[in-house]
Structure formats: C-alpha cells, structure tokens
Write a protein that holds these residues in place. Sequence first.
Motif, PDB file in Angstrom:
ATOM      1  N   ILE B 473       0.877  -1.010  -0.103  1.00  0.00           N
ATOM      2  CA  ILE B 473       0.013   0.112   0.017  1.00  0.00           C
ATOM      3  C   ILE B 473       0.934   1.394  -0.051  1.00  0.00           C
ATOM      4  CG2 ILE B 473      -1.697   1.409   1.447  1.00  0.00           C
ATOM      5  CD1 ILE B 473      -2.922  -1.365   2.255  1.00  0.00           C
ATOM      6  N   VAL B 474       1.928   1.239   0.838  1.00  0.00           N
ATOM      7  CA  VAL B 474       2.730   2.298   0.810  1.00  0.00           C
ATOM      8  C   VAL B 474       3.581   2.428  -0.408  1.00  0.00           C
ATOM      9  CG1 VAL B 474       5.031   3.224   1.722  1.00  0.00           C
ATOM     10  CG2 VAL B 474       3.357   2.127   3.247  1.00  0.00           C
ATOM     11  N   LEU B 475       4.042   1.514  -0.969  1.00  0.00           N
ATOM     12  CA  LEU B 475       4.695   1.673  -2.345  1.00  0.00           C
ATOM     13  C   LEU B 475       3.840   2.194  -3.528  1.00  0.00           C
ATOM     14  CD1 LEU B 475       6.617  -1.654  -2.389  1.00  0.00           C
ATOM     15  CD2 LEU B 475       7.680   0.689  -2.472  1.00  0.00           C
ATOM     16  N   LEU B 476       2.514   1.708  -3.401  1.00  0.00           N
ATOM     17  CA  LEU B 476       1.442   2.094  -4.381  1.00  0.00           C
ATOM     18  C   LEU B 476       1.175   3.558  -4.203  1.00  0.00           C
ATOM     19  CD1 LEU B 476      -0.161   0.685  -6.632  1.00  0.00           C
ATOM     20  CD2 LEU B 476      -2.160   0.466  -4.794  1.00  0.00           C
ATOM     21  N   GLY B 477       0.973   4.105  -3.025  1.00  0.00           N
ATOM     22  CA  GLY B 477       0.650   5.420  -2.706  1.00  0.00           C
ATOM     23  C   GLY B 477       2.049   6.243  -3.091  1.00  0.00           C
ATOM     24  N   ILE B 478       3.187   5.855  -2.830  1.00  0.00           N
ATOM     25  CA  ILE B 478       4.235   6.817  -3.445  1.00  0.00           C
ATOM     26  C   ILE B 478       4.146   6.854  -4.964  1.00  0.00           C
ATOM     27  CG2 ILE B 478       6.901   7.056  -3.320  1.00  0.00           C
ATOM     28  CD1 ILE B 478       6.987   5.266  -0.727  1.00  0.00           C
ATOM     29  N   ILE B 479       3.877   5.452  -5.702  1.00  0.00           N
ATOM     30  CA  ILE B 479       3.784   5.469  -7.263  1.00  0.00           C
ATOM     31  C   ILE B 479       2.833   6.641  -7.593  1.00  0.00           C
ATOM     32  CG2 ILE B 479       3.400   4.047  -9.035  1.00  0.00           C
ATOM     33  CD1 ILE B 479       4.214   1.885  -7.751  1.00  0.00           C
ATOM     34  N   ILE B 480       1.744   6.671  -6.924  1.00  0.00           N
ATOM     35  CA  ILE B 480       0.598   7.421  -7.544  1.00  0.00           C
ATOM     36  C   ILE B 480       0.925   8.901  -7.211  1.00  0.00           C
ATOM     37  CG2 ILE B 480      -1.590   8.039  -7.168  1.00  0.00           C
ATOM     38  CD1 ILE B 480      -2.400   5.253  -6.186  1.00  0.00           C
ATOM     39  N   LEU B 481       1.646   9.167  -6.171  1.00  0.00           N
ATOM     40  CA  LEU B 481       2.186  10.616  -5.784  1.00  0.00           C
ATOM     41  C   LEU B 481       3.224  10.977  -6.880  1.00  0.00           C
ATOM     42  CD1 LEU B 481       2.477  11.102  -2.269  1.00  0.00           C
ATOM     43  CD2 LEU B 481       1.236  12.579  -3.595  1.00  0.00           C
ATOM     44  N   THR B 482       4.200  10.147  -7.057  1.00  0.00           N
ATOM     45  CA  THR B 482       5.279  10.204  -8.161  1.00  0.00           C
ATOM     46  C   THR B 482       4.677  10.576  -9.360  1.00  0.00           C
ATOM     47  OG1 THR B 482       6.382   8.687  -7.198  1.00  0.00           O
ATOM     48  CG2 THR B 482       7.492   9.427  -9.032  1.00  0.00           C
ATOM     49  N   LEU B 483       3.757   9.827  -9.957  1.00  0.00           N
ATOM     50  CA  LEU B 483       3.101  10.002 -11.345  1.00  0.00           C
ATOM     51  C   LEU B 483       2.393  11.199 -11.327  1.00  0.00           C
ATOM     52  CD1 LEU B 483       2.220   6.598 -12.197  1.00  0.00           C
ATOM     53  CD2 LEU B 483       3.982   7.806 -13.054  1.00  0.00           C
ATOM     54  N   LEU B 484       1.666  11.612 -10.267  1.00  0.00           N
ATOM     55  CA  LEU B 484       0.924  12.922 -10.157  1.00  0.00           C
ATOM     56  C   LEU B 484       1.704  14.231  -9.897  1.00  0.00           C
ATOM     57  CD1 LEU B 484      -2.488  11.794  -8.747  1.00  0.00           C
ATOM     58  CD2 LEU B 484      -2.048  12.137 -11.036  1.00  0.00           C
ATOM     59  N   SER B 485       2.969  13.940  -9.586  1.00  0.00           N
ATOM     60  CA  SER B 485       3.753  15.329  -9.009  1.00  0.00           C
ATOM     61  C   SER B 485       4.076  16.211  -9.913  1.00  0.00           C
ATOM     62  CB  SER B 485       5.083  14.654  -8.485  1.00  0.00           C
ATOM     63  OG  SER B 485       5.900  14.285  -9.553  1.00  0.00           O
TER      64      SER B 485
END
Lengths: 122, 498
Positions: B473-485
């Motif tokens: 879940i943490v990794l997925l969250g970071i990925i989404i944040l990264t993509l949206l950054s």
Amino acid sequence: MFNARSFPILIAIGGSILALLFIMFPPAFEPEGPFVFNIELIGLVALMLLYAGLLEQLGFVLATGLFLCAGFLVLGERRPVRIGLVTVALTAGFYFLMAALEIHLPQGAWTGSWEGGVMERF
Amino acid sequence: MIDGILLGLTTVLTLYNLTLVLVGCAVGTIIGMLPGLGPISAIALMIPITYGFEPSSGMILLAGVYYGAIFGGSTSSILINAPGVAGTVATAFDGYAMAGQLGQPGRALATAAYASFAGGTLAALLLLLTAPFLADISLSFQSADYFLMMVLGLSLVSAFASEGEHLKALIMTFLGLALSTVGTDLTAGVQRFTFGRMDLIDGISFLLLAMGTFALSEALMMVLRRNKSEKAPTIPTSGLRLSKSDVNAIVPTITRSSILGFFVGVLPGAGATIASFLSYGFEKSLARDPTPKFGQGNIKGLAAPEAANNAACTGSFVPLLTLGIPGSGTTAILLGALIAYGIQPGPRLIVDEPQVFWSVIVSMYLGNLFLLALNLPLIPYLARLLLMPRSILIPLIMFFSMMGVYLVSFNTFDLYLIVLVAVSALVLRVLGFPMAPLLLGFILGGMLEDNLRRALTVSDGNWTFLIDRPITIVLLGIIILTLLSPVIRRLVSVATSR
C-alpha cells in the motif's frame, strides 16, 4: 489468467493512455537546434546499410576499409595521407586484435573461406 | 562484512584484475572525453570485449570504464565546454570559466580530479556500509513488492525528468517495455512480435539498443549539429597542481557534496545530474561574497558538482547491487551485462555471488585511485584527443558501434536493426524525447512481467495483491504521488502565482 498476451496488452493500454494525454496536453517544446538536415546524414546512413550488406560478402578487411574511407570522404575529409593512415591502422589493428583473441571475422564470400561470414552459422 | 571486504580484495588484487581496472579507467577516460560519448556509450562499446570474462572480472572492467568515462566527460566539459552527458553540465559552469577566462586549465582539471576522487571514495565507503544492510532487508521482499518497486523506479525517472519532459519520459519508458516483449516468452514458449523471423527469436539485445540509442545516434546527432562552431580546447601545458589555499577551500565543499550526491544517487531516477545541480546550488547559497563569483571560475563551484556527480554514480550502485533494480541508464546497462554473464541480479546477489558483489565495491576504491594516479600526469596528452576532427571521429564511432553489435551475434540482421534503431532514436531526440527511460524500461520489462506473473499466480489472478499488505500500500501510494507530482507542481505554481 496471466499468459503471454497479458503483459503486452497492459503495455498497450498504458501506452495508449499516455499517447492520448500527449495529444490532449502537448508539452511546450523548443528544439535544442539548430539542426541542419543534410546530405551527409543520408550518405552516412546509406553507407552503414551498405556496410551491413557487404560485410560478409567482401570480408571484414575490404568492407571496413571501404566503409571508413567513404565515411571520411562523406564528412569532408580530403587529406589523402590522413585518410589512408587512419583507415589502414584501424582496419589492420582491429583485425589482428580479433585474431589474437581468436574471434573469427568474416573473410569474405569471394575467398571461399568457411571461416566467419554466412557459412559459419550452418 | 570484513569477510566480504577480504573476499573482494583477494579477487581484485590479482595482476589480471588490477590490469583490468587500469585498462577500464584508461579506455573509459578516452571514450568519455570524446564529445558526445558518455558513460552509457563507453560501457556499451566495451561490453562485447568482456563476454568471455569471469563475471567478476567483467564487472571490474566495466566499473572502471564507468568511472573513467565520467572523468573524461568532466575533462571535455572543462576544456571545450562540451559536456558529454547531463551529469557534467554543472561542471562546465565554473570549470570552463576557470580554464578559459581565467586561463588556468591545469588548476581546473586538478580540482576536478581531486574532487571526483574524494567524491567517489567517500561514496564507496557509504556504499560499503549501506549495501549489505539493504540487501539483508530486501531478502524478505516478495514478487508483489518487487513489481511495485520496479514500477516506482520507472515512475521516478519521469518525475525527475526536466520540466515539460515528464510525459515524454513516460512514453519512452513504455516504448522500452514494449520492445522488451519482442522474442520468445519464456514461460509459455510462444513467440511474440517476431514477425516469423529467426533473427528475433531471442529478442532484441540490450547492447544493440544501448549502442543504437546512445553511441550511434549521438554520432548522427553530431552530423545534424554541424554548424555549431567548434571550440579550440585550452590544453594545459603545466602540471596539474593545487595550492594549499585551494585545498583548504574545497575540502568542506567536497565532503558536503559527496554525502549529498551519494544519497541523491541512491534514489532511482535522480542520479548524477540532479545531484550535481543540487550541490552546486547548495554551495552557491552557502558562499558569501565569493571571489571569483560562481559561474566565473569559482573553485568551489567546480569542486561541488564534480564530487556530487561521482558520489551519485557510486550511490546508483546501491539499488543495482541490493535489489537488482537499476535507477539510471548507466546502471541499466550494467544490469544487462550482469544478466549476460548469467548472473541473477537481486537481493540474493550478495549471498549467491559474493565475489561479484564485493569485487565491484573494492574495485571502486582502486578505480578512483588509479584514475587519479593515471590522469593527473597524462591529461595534458590525452586532451589532444579533443583536437580530433569530427570527420574522423564520426566514422570511427559508427564502426565501433556496428562491430560491437556484430561481434556478439555474427548476424548481419543486427547491423540493419541497429541502423534502424539509431535513425529512429535520432528522430525522437530531435523531437526532445529522452533516451535513458527507454533503456530502463527495456531492461526492466522482462523482470517486471515475471514478478507480475508470480504475484498474480500467488493471489489466484487477483489484483488485490496490490493492496493486501502495508508495504504494497505504501509503495502504491508513493507511485501514485510520483506520477501525479508534475501535475501537483503545476497546480501549486498556478495557485501561488495568483
């Protein structure tokens, strides 16, 4: 079920979405330029294709020698001594280096040699 | 860990391997110095030679080439203001000014040499301390974690891309992933995208792709840029020495920049470019009333990016050696080489192939030492290479790229393919698409698919594996944040400008 088809399909979906985004929001872009589309470029690409086609027919030494000379000429090098020296040094040097490492370079179809070249793969 | 260091030392300290470090550094310096050719091209050009080697010897040579190429790149940045790679752009700011305007090329090169030596060595020490520890943790990772971590790595590359290039970087990543599916699917044994050709059954070789998109297309780029005026290099005549006050001035700078550079380098996707710019900016803001000013030949402005650049390159080995996930184009190539030697990269590398793991780390110290010893006296002579006219240089790069590919497969199909790749890469580069994400996507494609398949098998084809454990879940969250950054950054800047 995950099979050989699944991953390519996922990539295709992702790629399509990105391509759509790219069309909808094209990023501002300034080319690094100035680029000059020139005859030299076409000449060099043609030369590489010729080299690919002739390497195993003519053999490494002949094909490489011609390729390098022609490449220098296309790019406007006109001093014959420099062209000759670099070509001979590089072709011979590379040939003997590979011979020392026992890597067989194509000898050329015309020599009838079975070493290297097309025949080696059969 | 002491065992490991000893193992590394005994592996590297043979005459054979020491010679390889030396040869690697020398060849790397020469290739890296040639305008346009950076570490990626240098390593790609050297890989065919290493195919017959022991894996540890091969990696030792390639690591040497890597350091050499970075150093060579700094040299051409300083002497002719032509950074071969983005990582040395910041070096050119003060380095070229010092060599050109101030007329001190010897001092500039010496600063760069000492700063990169210190940066590389400090970072190698940090690597030694962190890598085994990280590898230990990562042993407990499952397929789902790996899958997500690779996705994270790929997304970070686009997030760290320069302004306006995020989408382009992502598109290139996907192109790389797509190209990685060409060939035989190893689980099902089906051919994919081979168009019935025997030549494509094994897929596209990563070496071909690397040479085509970097070395060869760079040579063609030089032809396109032909009316850019060529600058005559200022070649140092005197020895490369630093005064005592210079040394005192740069020691704190180098220490700060090395630590900063290492940790930036560890992040996948960030790498040397960001590290060098960050540390340059940091030093600039720290210095009060510098003389000469930053950008006009300040010695700290040269030492900072050089130290950070080298430290970041060492740092980028951390994810490669501990997770088997490369964070940059260069480490992606090294990963490709590891796979070609028949070594399975990943957290088990340190357990299964301790020799490779430790000898790479030990060879980093030696590589940095050799570079310093080799290059300080030789640079004035090596720099003459920069005088080589492009009419000679370009055909040479073309020849070496094509031969490098041919010597691996002895198949002329690959020669046609590399020309196609290079021409396509040329068009994409002119349109501003970055090439490193393509390589990264290509190298990670196979592992990404493999881990996704395993994760899905474990969870009975259910995508809930993405959210059923805290780490995922943490990794997925970071990925989404990264993509949206990039989007978030845009929104914030719009909001604040109002």
